[in-house]
Scaffold this active site. Structure first.
Site, PDB file in Angstrom:
ATOM      1  N   ASP A 127      46.763  42.573  24.107  1.00 56.57           N
ATOM      2  CA  ASP A 127      46.743  42.048  25.508  1.00 56.57           C
ATOM      3  C   ASP A 127      45.624  42.820  26.239  1.00 56.57           C
ATOM      4  OD1 ASP A 127      48.820  40.571  25.350  1.00 56.57           O
ATOM      5  OD2 ASP A 127      50.561  42.188  25.961  1.00 56.57           O
ATOM      6  N   ASP A 154      51.934  33.876  20.563  1.00 61.56           N
ATOM      7  CA  ASP A 154      52.881  33.785  21.683  1.00 61.56           C
ATOM      8  C   ASP A 154      52.685  33.058  22.589  1.00 61.56           C
ATOM      9  OD1 ASP A 154      55.268  34.494  23.005  1.00 61.56           O
ATOM     10  OD2 ASP A 154      54.300  36.462  23.639  1.00 61.56           O
ATOM     11  N   LEU A 155      52.882  31.620  22.647  1.00 63.64           N
ATOM     12  CA  LEU A 155      52.634  30.634  23.632  1.00 63.64           C
ATOM     13  C   LEU A 155      53.719  30.068  24.202  1.00 63.64           C
ATOM     14  CD1 LEU A 155      49.880  28.363  21.495  1.00 63.64           C
ATOM     15  CD2 LEU A 155      49.594  30.377  23.046  1.00 63.64           C
ATOM     16  N   LYS A 156      54.897  30.532  23.733  1.00 61.83           N
ATOM     17  CA  LYS A 156      56.037  30.183  24.445  1.00 61.83           C
ATOM     18  C   LYS A 156      56.200  28.645  24.705  1.00 61.83           C
ATOM     19  CE  LYS A 156      56.926  34.733  26.507  1.00 61.83           C
ATOM     20  NZ  LYS A 156      55.611  35.375  26.156  1.00 61.83           N
ATOM     21  N   ASP A 214      58.034  22.068  26.540  1.00 61.45           N
ATOM     22  CA  ASP A 214      57.685  20.637  27.090  1.00 61.45           C
ATOM     23  C   ASP A 214      58.793  19.821  26.456  1.00 61.45           C
ATOM     24  OD1 ASP A 214      56.033  18.657  28.123  1.00 61.45           O
ATOM     25  OD2 ASP A 214      54.272  20.116  28.099  1.00 61.45           O
ATOM     26  N   GLY A 268      52.890  46.778  23.421  1.00 59.50           N
ATOM     27  CA  GLY A 268      51.593  46.628  23.877  1.00 59.50           C
ATOM     28  C   GLY A 268      51.187  47.536  24.637  1.00 59.50           C
TER      29      GLY A 268
END
Length: 241
Positions: A15, A64-66, A69, A212
């Site tokens: 990050d 890590d797009l989570k 939809d 992170g």
């Protein structure tokens, strides 16, 4: 640090503010770390070329797009990502059965080995915060329900708080691998409401740890990684007793 240290199931949450900072940060860690998590910021900045760049350096990428939809949209995204050689991809379990099944089907149709991980509940949410988005719902029951759903939909694993590991194992046994964020080598006050130390998380059954800021913000990132390895080893020793 010898290359065999890369056997540790530690995932660095990369990050950083920009791509160049990420490159500079990763360079000295190549011999230590195998897994790197790329979140939405670096994905937005670098896209597929950046993923291929760090993959070529020997890192396994956890994107890590989570995804959350309608089933057709998520299936299309999973299909597009399936040939990038990713180690893992996240989807929100809150998307429901049809969405998760569509994702698994798209991955399998693409003949990909990409690991699909369901996100149960964000580790930044505790029961009071959960009440604001799901009034009348009990956080622990939601976690159990989403864990069972991921297992029933043939997802590969679950992203969960270290404090939820007992519930996850009780609900799904060994059906799901557990990827655990909210890990802090020491107690801090930040936006992670449900956290634990590396030793605690491993002792309680975590398969992979995601760390992170304790590494990224350290004055000595290599030393921070080594300290986390030591704590993880302590957790594994305690687990075997």
């Amino acid at each position: 640090m010898p290359a065999e240290e890369k056997i540790h199931p530690l995932i660095l949450a990369l990050d950083t503010h920009d791509l160049q900072e990420a490159r500079e940060f990763l360079a000295p860690l190549r011999s230590m770390l195998r897994y790197v998590k790329v979140g939405r910021r670096l994905w937005a900045l670098g896209g597929v070329p950046f993923l291929k760049e760090i993959s070529s350096q020997g890192f396994d990428i956890f994107l890590d797009l989570k995804l959350h939809d309608i089933p057709n949209t998520v299936a299309g995204a999973v299909d597009a990502l399936s040939d990038l050689g990713l180690w893992a991809l996240t989807l929100h379990a809150a998307g429901g059965r049809k969405m998760l099944e569509a994702a698994v089907s798209a991955r399998d149709d693409a003949d990909s080995e990409m690991v699909l991980l369901g996100v149960s509940v964000l580790t930044s949410l505790d029961q009071p915060a959960w009440e604001t988005v799901c009034p009348g719902s009990v956080l622990t029951e939601a976690i159990k329900s989403r864990t069972r759903l991921c297992a029933d939909c043939s997802m590969d694993g679950l992203v969960c708080s270290p404090l939820d590991l007992g519930m996850v194992r009780e609900t799904a046994g060994e059906e799901l691998i557990t990827v655990v964020p909210g890990v802090r080598p020491w107690k801090v006050n930040d936006d992670q409401k449900r956290s634990a130390t590396p030793a605690e998380a491993i002792r309680n059954g975590a398969d992979y740890l995601v760390v992170g800021r304790p590494i990224i913000q350290s004055d000595d990132p290599l030393g921070a990684v080594s300290d986390i390895f030591i704590q993880m080893e302590e957790g594994f020793r305690c687990r075997k007793r």
